[in-house]
Structures are given as C-alpha cells and as structure tokens.
Design a protein around this motif. Sequence first.
Motif, mmCIF file in Angstrom:
data_model
loop_
_atom_site.group_PDB
_atom_site.id
_atom_site.type_symbol
_atom_site.label_atom_id
_atom_site.label_comp_id
_atom_site.label_asym_id
_atom_site.label_seq_id
_atom_site.Cartn_x
_atom_site.Cartn_y
_atom_site.Cartn_z
ATOM 1 N N ALA A 166 0.823 -1.205 0.000
ATOM 2 C CA ALA A 166 0.000 0.000 0.000
ATOM 3 C C ALA A 166 0.860 1.260 0.000
ATOM 4 N N LEU A 167 2.019 1.212 0.659
ATOM 5 C CA LEU A 167 2.931 2.364 0.643
ATOM 6 C C LEU A 167 3.610 2.531 -0.713
ATOM 7 N N LYS A 168 3.829 1.413 -1.402
ATOM 8 C CA LYS A 168 4.420 1.488 -2.734
ATOM 9 C C LYS A 168 3.410 1.994 -3.752
ATOM 10 N N GLY A 169 2.129 1.691 -3.531
ATOM 11 C CA GLY A 169 1.081 2.215 -4.384
ATOM 12 C C GLY A 169 0.667 1.291 -5.504
ATOM 13 N N TRP A 170 -0.520 1.642 -6.076
ATOM 14 C CA TRP A 170 -1.085 0.947 -7.230
ATOM 15 C C TRP A 170 -1.356 -0.528 -6.943
ATOM 16 N N THR A 171 -1.977 -0.785 -5.809
ATOM 17 C CA THR A 171 -2.423 -2.142 -5.498
ATOM 18 C C THR A 171 -3.775 -2.380 -6.168
ATOM 19 N N GLU A 172 -4.204 -3.630 -6.168
ATOM 20 C CA GLU A 172 -5.458 -3.984 -6.833
ATOM 21 C C GLU A 172 -6.670 -3.367 -6.150
ATOM 22 N N HIS A 173 -6.520 -2.965 -4.876
ATOM 23 C CA HIS A 173 -7.648 -2.385 -4.149
ATOM 24 C C HIS A 173 -7.724 -0.872 -4.308
ATOM 25 N N GLN A 174 -6.744 -0.268 -4.958
ATOM 26 C CA GLN A 174 -6.708 1.186 -5.070
ATOM 27 C C GLN A 174 -7.618 1.661 -6.203
ATOM 28 N N LYS A 175 -8.470 2.637 -5.906
ATOM 29 C CA LYS A 175 -9.402 3.144 -6.906
ATOM 30 C C LYS A 175 -8.687 4.044 -7.911
ATOM 31 N N PRO A 176 -9.106 4.023 -9.187
ATOM 32 C CA PRO A 176 -8.530 4.942 -10.183
ATOM 33 C C PRO A 176 -9.001 6.365 -9.941
ATOM 34 N N TRP A 177 -8.332 7.322 -10.567
ATOM 35 C CA TRP A 177 -8.598 8.731 -10.284
ATOM 36 C C TRP A 177 -10.033 9.130 -10.589
ATOM 37 N N TYR A 178 -10.620 8.563 -11.658
ATOM 38 C CA TYR A 178 -11.962 8.994 -12.056
ATOM 39 C C TYR A 178 -13.040 8.454 -11.126
ATOM 40 N N GLU A 179 -12.674 7.581 -10.175
ATOM 41 C CA GLU A 179 -13.615 7.114 -9.159
ATOM 42 C C GLU A 179 -13.297 7.680 -7.776
ATOM 43 N N ASP A 180 -12.203 8.426 -7.678
ATOM 44 C CA ASP A 180 -11.726 8.781 -6.335
ATOM 45 C C ASP A 180 -11.108 10.176 -6.282
ATOM 46 N N SER A 181 -11.577 11.097 -7.109
ATOM 47 C CA SER A 181 -11.042 12.447 -7.054
ATOM 48 C C SER A 181 -11.547 13.173 -5.809
#
Length: 319
Positions: A166-181
């Motif tokens: 999670a600290l490294k980023g872009w995990t499968e659970h992370q929402k894309p920008w257009y769903e999480d702005s």
Amino acid sequence: MSTLVWPAIPPEDLIREEEETQARELEWLLSSLQDTLRSLKEGLEECAELLAPKEPGSTLVLSSLRSENLKGFITRVGMRIVKGDVQLRLPSLPPPRGQNSYKLTISNLPTAPTIVLDQLTTIRTLINACLDVVDATRWTGDSTNANFISGQLKLLHDNIQEAKSALKGWTEHQKPWYEDSVDENAFNPPLPPNVSFHLSISEAAVLLNVRTLETAYPNTGTNTPLSLNAGAGGQSYSGFSLRERLATALGGSRQAFHDEAHEVFAYKGQDVRVRDKVRVESQDPSLMAAMAKLGALERNVALSRRALDVVMGEEQDEG
C-alpha cells in the motif's frame, strides 16, 4: 577419511537420537521466537508512530519538473490533508483577470469535506492488526505449539507485505482517479467542475495528479451532457480560449502531451477526456522511514518462518 561411527549405532537408536535432537532444536527455536516477537512489536510500534496524526504534521512542497505548471504545498497530519495551496498554469484553465495563475486552496471551514489518503488508512489498520497478532501470539496462544506459531507468523508476514504494498502504491484495491477524485467542496472556493484533483501514495511519496477535463463527445447532438463545461446561463467553464474553439471548429487539432490524451473516462456520470494533466511527486520523510522499517520487518519474519519450517521438516521450495 571415514565418517562412520564405531561401534555402529543401531538404526532404531539413530532415529530416536535424531528425533530427540530435532525436538530440542524446535523447543529452543520456539523460545527464541518470543524475543523475535518482542523486537517485531517494537518495530511495528515505530511504524505506527510515524503514521500517527501529530501536529504540526508534514508540510510537503509541490513543484512540477522543468515547468511552472504547478507550484504549491500541502500539509499532511496522519491520514488527512489539512492545509494546502496550489498554483496552476495550464492552457485549459485560464486564471482570473489580473492574476497569472489559477489558485486552488484547501478549505479550512469546519463544514468542508475532509481529504483522506485511503492508502494510509489501510496501512495503519494493517499495522494495528499486526500488533494484535503479536500480542495474541505471545500472551493468549500456546508458545510451545509449532503449528500455531507458524500460522501466526504467516498471518503477520501477509499483513506486513500488504502494508508495504500500500505504501508502494497501485495495489489492486486502489481506486482509479476517475472514481476517487477529491470532493470539489474540499476547496475554498470550490474546485472548478472541469478539474480533477487526485492524491495518492506512490513509493512512499505523496503523488498529486491534476487534470482538466472536457466532454468526450461534444458534437453528438443534444443528448451530450453539458454540465461539465457549462454553468448557469450556458456560460462555458471549459477554460478554452476563443482562438482554441475556432481552431477546433475549423478542423484543427489540439495537441496533447500526456499519456491519457486519447482515452475516454467515465467521470461523475459523463464520458470525458483529459485536456491537460500535470503530475507531481513529493517525498515524505515519515512515509519513507515507515516503508524502510516495514521492509526490514518483512525480512525478519520471512527468516523466522523459514527457520521454523526447516526445524519442523516443512521446508518449501523457493520461488
């Protein structure tokens, strides 16, 4: 040189001696793992302290590379962004009259939505879960049960790996920008409707992506949503100058210089394209220290698991 034992040990005695030796090794290892667990708890508590919401927080400078497209700062306190000013110079976002940049200010009004970095919330939850696992292993479980200790170490290892990811980023659970702005009302004045402000964590740095948006299919008739670019009275807020609109109407193309230029995204119920995009990373010393500690803890748990598997006779192939 012979390595045979003389006189020869009967096979059944040799098997018994090997089993007793293995049992003593397992007993010693399980005892030493209690010290390892104490050390792991200290490291996990240090990680939790690095992520704790402590004033005055971490103030991070934001500056786009080799351009004046974005300048500013944000202040992080724990999982929240509590303060920030960003100056934008983007072709599709003209500044107010008399100013040379468009200013975005994070609101300090008590009614404003809170900007939360969900990845940090996930990491803190996982670290707390790890601390619970350590306490359960030391105080409520059977410290002499190798299978129990092995299972607890696996759970600990999985949680630490997930926190590090999670600290490294872009995990499968992370929402894309257009769903999480970020909510437009988190700013004062509110964010323009054609601007997306997205914060995330990448490689222990705070990553900001600002995008200006336009309707993906502007010439398809009256069914095309217009709310993204039009305000009261039909006034355009797309940020495009008269020269740009004329050039487009006459068949001219608008050049794009980013990786999302030719993609269409479903954003707030509309199909949009990204007109301009600026990406800025700001290294966060506390997050960098937390990731380094999590990496060290991950290696220590992996070594303990491997040692226990060997003594239990359950060593697995690498890979």
